[in-house]
Design a protein around this motif. Structure first.
Motif, mmCIF file in Angstrom:
data_model
loop_
_atom_site.group_PDB
_atom_site.id
_atom_site.type_symbol
_atom_site.label_atom_id
_atom_site.label_comp_id
_atom_site.label_asym_id
_atom_site.label_seq_id
_atom_site.Cartn_x
_atom_site.Cartn_y
_atom_site.Cartn_z
ATOM 1 N N HIS A 25 2.607 -2.191 -9.958
ATOM 2 C CA HIS A 25 3.369 -3.151 -8.954
ATOM 3 C C HIS A 25 2.087 -4.359 -9.117
ATOM 4 N N ARG A 26 1.422 -3.513 -9.408
ATOM 5 C CA ARG A 26 0.041 -4.847 -10.120
ATOM 6 C C ARG A 26 -1.070 -5.073 -8.485
ATOM 7 N N ASN A 27 -0.475 -4.756 -7.001
ATOM 8 C CA ASN A 27 -0.692 -4.796 -5.962
ATOM 9 C C ASN A 27 -2.351 -5.317 -5.792
ATOM 10 N N THR A 49 0.845 -1.096 0.252
ATOM 11 C CA THR A 49 -0.266 -0.031 0.137
ATOM 12 C C THR A 49 0.941 1.122 -0.499
ATOM 13 N N ALA A 62 2.216 1.811 -3.514
ATOM 14 C CA ALA A 62 1.477 1.956 -4.222
ATOM 15 C C ALA A 62 1.288 3.911 -3.959
ATOM 16 N N TRP A 86 -7.305 6.371 -8.093
ATOM 17 C CA TRP A 86 -6.696 4.714 -8.604
ATOM 18 C C TRP A 86 -6.893 4.929 -9.693
ATOM 19 N N GLY A 126 -3.423 -0.549 -9.338
ATOM 20 C CA GLY A 126 -3.991 0.754 -8.594
ATOM 21 C C GLY A 126 -1.648 1.433 -8.903
ATOM 22 N N SER A 127 -1.053 0.680 -9.014
ATOM 23 C CA SER A 127 0.062 1.369 -9.606
ATOM 24 C C SER A 127 0.861 0.011 -10.397
ATOM 25 N N CYS A 147 3.542 -5.706 -15.815
ATOM 26 C CA CYS A 147 3.703 -5.063 -13.916
ATOM 27 C C CYS A 147 5.330 -4.723 -14.327
#
Length: 354
Positions: free
Chosen positions: A53-55, A28, A31, A45, A50-51, A283
């Motif tokens: 990293h795709r987490n 988090t 991101a 978003w 989100g970022s 990613c």
């Protein structure tokens, strides 16, 4: 199912790799750190996951887990979409963008009876419809552009522009304001009209026309960008009968300059080893000081590339990982009847798996 498996394996591998690289890694926080460098709201978003990293780890407290459209409980607004909606919503700078089909028919010149890929923009506070990007169906039909599926990708967005894959195998950059700013922005000036409810195209890159891509059924990559580089999985796949690969030498992975759509590098892995389609999304992360763009291939392998490429228009491979079950057997050369029988057996074996 293959594409989902590859995507899941990739996400798991990336999470494990990142945690091992930094014991205190917080997805988090990472991101939010990335989003803070973009010209969007702190808690926006702006892309799938989100970022880069795709987490999928948003910042939030007391998030509602129940809602009711009839009573309005925990609902700020709602807006109708098409009959099939596969693109995830993105929220950035007071706007919501989502991919769907045309079965609602927001535009007068494209009533609901006309099948289109649709990217719709709404006001994030009120739900007011702002504008629509329309992608007419490809004349080749379902082999490349499956009926009524609409836009399956999720956009990448900053303060002025967004980037996404259309159902026609195009990478497109749009002005987030559409024509509501009174301008036709960018070098692309061939929009059919300048109605305020239509999209303003900055540039577009036709992967089928320029690279010979033969996407299988749909192109659905959710693009990510880092710096000026835009990373895309092309969707190149098998033919309609699932018996051959029409374009084995066409690239599966590409990098474009996000400012103008210039092609920076390509990679044609997995070539003749594509099993079906290629519908996963890239990613980007950094481990040990090495930035990597990681993409799931249609052969069940995960590929890591240097985002800068090799400097000669090609990719620079860092590593690759075989995500296929080692006991699996894939029959790539078989008759149509053999394929149908195998497909039916596979469907029967999946029943009850959830």
């Amino acid at each position: 199912m293959k594409s989902l498996t590859i995507k899941t394996v990739a996400a798991l591998c990336l999470t494990v790799g990142l945690v091992s690289a930094a014991d205190k890694f917080n997805p988090t926080d990472e991101a939010l750190n990335f989003i803070s460098k973009m010209k969007v709201g702190k808690y926006d978003w702006p892309q799938w996951g989100g970022s880069p990293h795709r987490n999928n780890t948003p910042q939030g407290e007391n998030i509602p887990h129940e809602w009711d459209l009839e009573t309005g409980e925990n609902v700020l607004w709602f807006a109708p979409l098409g009959s099939q909606t596969y693109g995830n919503p993105v929220v950035a700078n007071g706007k919501v963008f989502v991919g769907t089909n045309n079965m609602h028919g927001y535009l007068k010149r494209y009533p609901a009876k006309i099948d289109l890929g649709v990217l719709a923009a709404f006001d994030a506070k009120t739900g007011k419809f702002l504008w629509q990007a329309s992608s007419p169906k490809l004349p080749t039909g379902r082999v490349h552009d499956w009926p009524e599926m609409g836009i399956c990708s999720t956009v990448y967005c900053d303060d002025k522009r967004l980037w996404y894959n259309t159902s026609r195998g195009e990478v497109v950059c749009l002005d987030v304001e559409g024509f509501n700013d009174g301008e036709n922005n960018g070098p692309f000036k061939a929009e059919p009209n300048e109605n305020k409810d239509e999209a303003d195209i900055i540039w577009q890159y036709d992967m089928m026309g320029k690279l010979g891509i033969s996407q299988h059924n749909m192109c659905s990559c959710s693009i990510t960008c880092v710096g000026d580089r835009c990373f895309v999985i092309t969707g190149n796949g098998v033919d309609e009968a699932h018996l051959s690969i029409p374009a084995p030498n066409a690239p599966s992975f590409i990098c474009l300059d996000k400012n103008n759509g210039k092609l920076l590098w390509t990679d044609k892995s997995p070539g003749t080893n594509i099993l079906h389609g290629q519908w996963s999304s890239p990613c980007v992360f950094e481990v040990g000081g090495q930035e990597q763009v990681v993409m799931g291939g249609g052969d069940g392998w995960i590929y890591s590339f240097d985002p800068a490429g090799d400097g000669k228009g090609g990719a620079k491979l860092n590593w690759k990982f075989d995500g296929n079950p080692k006991e699996s057997l894939y029959l790539s050369k078989h008759s149509k009847s053999h394929y149908r029988n195998a497909h039916l057996l596979r469907r029967q074996s999946l029943r009850g798996c959830g």
